[in-house]
Design an enzyme around this catalytic site. Sequence first.
Site, PDB file in Angstrom:
ATOM      1  N   CYS A 125     -63.379 -16.044 -64.716  1.00 23.63           N
ATOM      2  CA  CYS A 125     -62.335 -16.118 -65.743  1.00 23.63           C
ATOM      3  C   CYS A 125     -62.503 -17.363 -66.596  1.00 23.63           C
ATOM      4  O   CYS A 125     -62.137 -17.372 -67.768  1.00 23.63           O
ATOM      5  CB  CYS A 125     -60.949 -16.082 -65.112  1.00 23.63           C
ATOM      6  SG  CYS A 125     -60.729 -17.254 -63.779  1.00 23.63           S
TER       7      CYS A 125
ATOM      8  N   HIS B 220     -56.378 -19.580 -61.820  1.00 24.75           N
ATOM      9  CA  HIS B 220     -56.834 -18.525 -62.697  1.00 24.75           C
ATOM     10  C   HIS B 220     -56.683 -18.968 -64.145  1.00 24.75           C
ATOM     11  O   HIS B 220     -55.707 -19.620 -64.513  1.00 24.75           O
ATOM     12  CB  HIS B 220     -55.987 -17.263 -62.436  1.00 24.75           C
ATOM     13  CG  HIS B 220     -56.417 -16.093 -63.251  1.00 24.75           C
ATOM     14  ND1 HIS B 220     -57.710 -15.614 -63.228  1.00 24.75           N
ATOM     15  CD2 HIS B 220     -55.734 -15.309 -64.113  1.00 24.75           C
ATOM     16  CE1 HIS B 220     -57.797 -14.576 -64.048  1.00 24.75           C
ATOM     17  NE2 HIS B 220     -56.612 -14.367 -64.601  1.00 24.75           N
TER      18      HIS B 220
END
Lengths: 655, 118
Positions: A295, A608
């Site tokens: 990510c 994240h």
Amino acid sequence: MAAAAGGCEHLAVFKQALFQPRPQPTLRNHSQHSQQHDQQADGGSTGETTGRDLFTAMQRYLQAWRASLQLTSKHAASATSSAASLATPPVAAAATTTSGTSGTSGRQRSLRSGPPATASAASPTEVQLSPAAVASKIPTPACSVCRAPGRKLHACLSCTFFGCRAKLNHNASNGTTATMMDTSMTSTTALPLSHAEAHARQCGHPLACDVVHDQIYCFECQDYVYDHEMDDIIEHQRVEAERAAYAETNRLPYLPWVPKAEEARLISAHSVANVTDPEDSTLGLRGLNNLGNTCFMNCILQSFIHNPLLRNYFLADQHTEETCHIQLGKGLPPVDTAKGVQPHNHHHHHHHQSGSDSLCMACEMDQLLHRFFSGETQPHTPYQFLHSVWKHAKHLAGYEQQDAHEFFIATLDAMHTHCRGTLLNCHCIIHRVFTGALQSDLTCLRCGSVSSTVDPFWDISLDLRHHKGATGTPEELQPNSLEQCLHRFIRPERLTEQISCGNCKTHQDCIKQLTIKSLPVVVCCHLKRFEHATRSFKIDSYIEFPAHLDMSPYLSASLQRQNGNIPVVPPSPREEAPILNASPDFGGNAMYSLFAVVNHRGSIDHGHYTCYVRHNSRWFLCDDAWITQVDIEEVRESQGYLLFYIKDEMEYSAN
Amino acid sequence: MLRSSTNAQPAAAAAAGSAVGAGGQSKEDQLRSRIQQAFIESGEAKRIEELLRARLIDCGWRDNVKAQCKAWIQHVGVEAATVDRLVEEIFPEARGAVPDVIQIELLTQIRDFVSKNT
């Protein structure tokens, strides 16, 4: 205006002579060689000067001259001479056929010194030309009377006379009053004629062509006259001259695009009427699949793809695999040495083993952008890009979690290197978009002397916590907005260590201040949320950031102008010079708009990354494969890790 | 719209019908035409022209002048309008409407060029 197409009888007569049937239509020839050949044959066989010869010759000369002006590089020399040889033969042939003298005094001289007005009036062919003299350099056209290369210069269409059509100021100063109608009527008798008009009347040559704008002026109609066929000839000569002039340079020649049969078929078969409002279009929005903790890469890639400058650059095919020097040099030894660029041997060496993979990060970016704008809506899997990253930035290889900022810098570096980047004066796309300059001033507290250094930067890293011993207002110690962070960034800071002062020749207490000397087009603000001191931790404090940011308060120039407590002592005259020089650069607008925000959720060890991007005027959240539309308020309420701003007003560059 | 004042001077000589040779010019005129030539041939003239064009478009000057031209042409009628009359009519005001900032910017650049080339 007054005389539209066909309205001017002189032009009609001239055109009749121009389009007389001739044995060999020279206008349609494309190769330089056959053109020369035809012109020589024409001049030799008929032995007379026609309007067409002169007109095309004059146009060739003008266009070649104009094209040669634009070439300033080393390549110019050879290109100019080829352009000159294109322009020369017809002029020479036209004018020397009836002239008995040898071509000792060139066109160059005749244009610079100019033949006397009377001599030129007697016969147009008394102007002597030497092809060799012209070929050496294309001279600048100038008025045959006053020799001024100034404005409103017109070339006679009947002979080789050049004349300016500018008003003669010393007598015309009383003519610009309200009685404009009268002056225009009486100007022919009351005021002295312009050089071009004097020639037109004396010799009965009513038509002349504006040297700058290629417009034909009729001295009988007292206005410019317009004609499609003449425009076509001019356009054709312009294309020919540019083709010849740019043959030696890298610049693509000007060519009208006409689809080939196959292309035309493809276009008609695949064209869909674009009925969607561009504001509603989602073309260019696409998710990116997570390939295992990637990510950090996905969010940076989204910020690149929605960076208008990078997007336009790659979608305009400014860097493609076909033209990429790395791809072209695949399997060959590095060819960069001639250009003074250090070849990156480890890259080349590495790629020999990896076969079909792309060697160039810019090519990867190009392919990625084309995939995003292909119209496909399924998430894209950037495995190829990831593989390239692993090869070019070894420390990011593997399926570990990585820092998005580190990836951002590593990618910029790789793309810059692959775009033939050099360290100094790099004009690669990355540098043109992201590079700014940071000025660092060290002020000695004893003597007050200032030493400045300027360094390039790609992003501005902003501290969120105060350091030991720092003093200041609560905002400065614990900023809670981007503006406060930036103010803190440029705040003068007393250094804890003593620095050697060049003036005092001893180690002294110093004050250091950073300011922005020149702004990049895209500013990346990096909020230092990850602290790696004795103990690594993440700072989750909320930092407010605006949708529109004014960068002018943080510029070196504006701080010097404020003249407050900074700098501590007034700069010496020696220091003042660069400031004065620099100030015009900052005269422009320093307003920026937010277009992408990268966020990190979670702790320092695991978390994240997501990214907000502006697409047209709407905002979207890119969370790996998922794209959702959001409000700007949601974007601004997010924590923010990397903030991307783009300049509102781009400055024009004349080059 | 760069006014070239050089066109004015040698006109007297030309009007009198005398040949204007290299010897017939004063030192100042020679210097002036030499700089003018260098100005054009170095591409600097073109660059500054482009810059001026960009600036004038940027500040809305061009749109204003274009609207004035259109209005004037409609006023006198297309048949009666000529480029020269149009320029005479529009020029003084349009010239005055060029923002000072732009004038200063261009003047500075031209001055730089002249000082580097003398």
